[in-house]
Design a protein around this motif. Structure first.
Motif, PDB file in Angstrom:
ATOM      1  N   PHE A  59      18.080   4.402  -8.282  1.00  0.00           N
ATOM      2  CA  PHE A  59      18.495   4.248  -6.832  1.00  0.00           C
ATOM      3  C   PHE A  59      17.298   4.153  -5.871  1.00  0.00           C
ATOM      4  N   TRP A  60      17.309   3.098  -5.160  1.00  0.00           N
ATOM      5  CA  TRP A  60      16.153   2.666  -4.547  1.00  0.00           C
ATOM      6  C   TRP A  60      16.298   2.538  -3.198  1.00  0.00           C
ATOM      7  N   GLY A  61      15.254   2.965  -2.228  1.00  0.00           N
ATOM      8  CA  GLY A  61      15.367   2.617  -0.836  1.00  0.00           C
ATOM      9  C   GLY A  61      16.140   4.138  -0.203  1.00  0.00           C
ATOM     10  N   TRP A 115       9.255  -3.731 -13.974  1.00  0.00           N
ATOM     11  CA  TRP A 115       9.966  -4.388 -12.916  1.00  0.00           C
ATOM     12  C   TRP A 115      11.233  -3.584 -12.612  1.00  0.00           C
ATOM     13  N   ASN A 116      11.334  -3.553 -11.186  1.00  0.00           N
ATOM     14  CA  ASN A 116      12.618  -2.721 -10.570  1.00  0.00           C
ATOM     15  C   ASN A 116      13.192  -3.720  -9.737  1.00  0.00           C
ATOM     16  N   LEU A 117      14.442  -3.542 -10.254  1.00  0.00           N
ATOM     17  CA  LEU A 117      15.406  -4.902  -9.640  1.00  0.00           C
ATOM     18  C   LEU A 117      16.327  -4.016  -8.726  1.00  0.00           C
ATOM     19  N   PHE A 138       0.849  -1.217  -0.147  1.00  0.00           N
ATOM     20  CA  PHE A 138       0.060   0.050   0.055  1.00  0.00           C
ATOM     21  C   PHE A 138       0.907   1.189  -0.105  1.00  0.00           C
ATOM     22  N   ARG A 139       0.738   2.224  -1.025  1.00  0.00           N
ATOM     23  CA  ARG A 139       1.645   3.340  -1.155  1.00  0.00           C
ATOM     24  C   ARG A 139       0.790   4.300  -1.083  1.00  0.00           C
ATOM     25  N   THR A 140       0.465   5.048   0.049  1.00  0.00           N
ATOM     26  CA  THR A 140       0.077   6.454   0.214  1.00  0.00           C
ATOM     27  C   THR A 140       0.576   7.430  -0.725  1.00  0.00           C
TER      28      THR A 140
HETATM   29  N1  GLY Z   1      11.878  -2.975  -3.316  1.00  0.00           N
HETATM   30  C1  GLY Z   1      11.748  -3.106  -4.913  1.00  0.00           C
HETATM   31  C2  GLY Z   1      10.635  -1.995  -5.223  1.00  0.00           C
HETATM   32  O1  GLY Z   1       9.682  -1.644  -4.394  1.00  0.00           O
HETATM   33  O2  GLY Z   1      10.505  -1.503  -6.393  1.00  0.00           O
END
Ligand code: GLY
Length: 569
Positions: free
Chosen positions: A163-165, A187-189, A71-73
């Motif tokens: 760059f994620w997170g 798709w996110n790797l 769930f992404r507010t």
């Molecule tokens: N953890 C990878 C993404 O949410 O895209």
């Protein structure tokens, strides 16, 4: 291919490669105070990446897959377009100190082109260009991408894209490769190699690994060549029930009712705080949109449960309590709406073509009738309404806070008093942020757009590059200093030319009337002005009760425009 086939094929593909299937965790994160809700598949695996737990012992291996409820507010304002949802199912494969970039990229490619049958010519990929201090361009990923036969296009992108997170304030993060189908990210790797500390510093992660996420709904669009996510089989039965609403309302209701049912299924209850508050907002938004349309809430809830119950068994088990808690909330909401609606009907029956701000204000203050609801029935003098709000606010400062305003709300949102207070505070904080940006980055910085909802303010401004952590800290510190000092906020209505001559900042994209509302934030003793802007309000009357200002995100919005999201805590 149906969604259930896609889920199944994903599981079979990765099981055959040695991955262990781990059930979705709850939408309510366990042991992770950094986030309110589960936003990614990796959250339940954080202890493996940071070396707190051994996946070999806990799971029996170092490779896992999951289909995670997310769930992404943060995406709530984008719901209504072709690709964004608040609630969605995320397919993910994970490696905890096992395989790394090259294998992860090959697995994704093989799955997309052979199992999912997506033509290579529709696929493109991006990798990280190394712009962030202390990191380098992801050459390993690039080499692996270059080996993929027929991949349409490969490009390097900065950290805003690749760059994620971390999720929340700290945790594992790293460079990414994104696969896009016909331009849409599917798709996110993520190659977790860093731990991001609360101050933004990166250190190497004890266990390097892979964390991927692919939205089931977007995958289904790509595989079945559909125009948008609402045309997929996970939405079709719901959309069929919503034919009487406008196209945008159909999408919002379909998204929100799914989210609400899954939150209720994970034992979130409507309330005025945290997760319960998110649930209340989306449920009320559904109620608002279906009010008077003939669409029944129960019918929507049961459609969602029928659709997902076979996959998420506890939804079926909890069918009764889900319905019951939703009904209680709906009853509360309709009592508000009914009493207020009767009063509104009387006013309309009197033949008034337009409600004065004071009349509209009274409908809210006495009956809690949301301004958006009123506006759907009859035009309202909104600037007078805002003034009534500000006045009311200063009168009742010490009393029970029952305040509201009408700006920057997501369309059709039913807003309760607690939300209105937060919005008002964020309006004033946004002016302080604007002033701080000009102070720290230079006076040529100007607003390019803004949006405020009860959770956060979003501010776009012209600036050519990413801000560095030191600048972000200075901006926050400047705003917090002005909050704790306590500056007065003054409202005046002035002729436009006079306001501009006095130095008030205007949002140049807008057309202003002859008489404009000007809000000035100043020191009552010295007269020193720290912000003066043309604005419809509403605002607080003194900055001292805003709380603590924190920037939660700084990212690119479009070419030459940066976007800041910030909250008051
Ligand atoms: N953890 C990878 C993404 O949410 O895209």
């Amino acid at each position: 291919m149906t969604s259930q086939e896609l889920r199944q094929k994903f599981i079979e593909f990765f099981e055959a490669k040695g991955h262990i299937l781990v059930p979705s965790s709850s939408l309510l994160p366990k042991d992770d105070p950094s986030v309110l809700l589960t936003t990614a598949g990796m959250q339940q695996f954080k202890p493996y990446f940071v070396g707190l737990k051994d996946p070999q012992v806990e799971l029996g291996g170092r490779q896992a897959i999951s289909i995670q409820k997310c769930f992404r507010t943060a995406d709530i304002d984008d719901v209504g377009d072709d690709t964004h949802l608040t609630f969605f199912e995320m397919l993910g494969n994970f490696s905890f100190g096992d395989y790394f970039k090259t294998e992860a990229i090959q697995f994704a490619w093989e799955f997309l082109t052979t199992v999912a049958g997506i033509s290579a010519s529709c696929l493109s990929a991006t990798y990280y260009n190394g712009n962030r201090p202390g990191t380098t361009a992801d050459i390993e990923a690039k080499l692996a991408l270059d080996k993929l036969d027929g991949l349409n296009q490969v490009s390097a992108q900065p950290d805003a894209e690749n760059f994620w997170g971390p999720t929340g304030t700290e945790g594992p993060c790293g460079p990414t490769v994104e696969f896009h189908v016909n331009g849409v990210e599917v798709w996110n790797l993520v190659f977790n190699e860093f731990y991001c500390h609360p101050d933004g510093k990166l250190s190497p992660l004890p266990v390097r690994g892979v964390d991927t996420g692919m939205g089931l709904e977007r995958l289904s669009v790509a595989v079945n060549q559909l125009p948008n996510i609402f045309a997929t089989d996970v939405f079709k039965p719901l959309m069929d029930k919503l034919g009487s609403l406008t196209p945008r309302a159909q999408r919002i209701v379909a998204d929100h009712i799914r989210g609400a049912v899954f939150l209720l299924g994970d034992h979130v209850r409507p309330s005025n705080k945290e997760q319960g508050y998110i649930l209340r907002r989306i449920l009320r938004r559904v109620l608002m949109h279906i009010h008077g349309s003939g669409v029944r809430l129960e019918d929507l809830i049961n459609t969602v449960i029928d659709l997902f119950g076979p996959v998420y068994l506890d939804l079926t088990q909890n069918r009764e309590s889900i319905n019951q808690f939703a009904r209680t909330e709906a009853d509360k909401f309709s009592r508000t709406i009914d009493a207020g609606e009767k009063e509104l009907a009387k006013l309309i029956a009197n033949g008034t073509p337009r409600l004065s701000g004071a009349e509209a204000f009274k409908l809210f203050a006495s009956y809690g009738l949301p301004i958006d609801f009123i506006k759907e029935k009859i035009p309202v003098d909104e600037s007078e309404f805002d003034r009534a709000f500000v006045e009311h606010q200063s009168i009742s400062r010490a009393g029970v806070e029952k305040k509201f305003g009408g700006h920057g709300l997501s369309a059709g949102a039913a807003i309760d008093p607690a939300e209105q207070i937060q919005i008002t505070k964020l309006h004033t904080a946004t002016h302080l942020l604007h002033a701080a940006l000009r102070e720290v980055l230079g006076a040529e910085v100007h607003q390019a757009g803004s949006d405020i909802n009860p959770e956060r303010t979003r501010f776009d401004f012209n600036f050519p590059r990413k801000l560095i952590p030191d600048e972000i800290q200075r901006i926050e510190a400047w705003v917090n200093d002005k909050i704790s000092t306590g500056f007065s906020v003054k409202h005046e209505t002035l002729p436009y030319a006079q306001a501009i001559a006095a130095g008030a900042v205007a949002f140049f994209k807008e057309k202003y009337p002859a008489q404009v509302d000007v809000y000035t934030i100043y020191n009552e003793d010295t007269g020193k002005v720290i912000s003066q802007e043309l604005c419809g309000g509403p605002h607080v009357t003194n900055s001292h009760d805003l709380g603590t200002f924190r920037i939660t995100k700084e990212e690119s919005s479009s070419a030459g425009v940066r976007r800041i999201k910030a909250v008051l805590e």
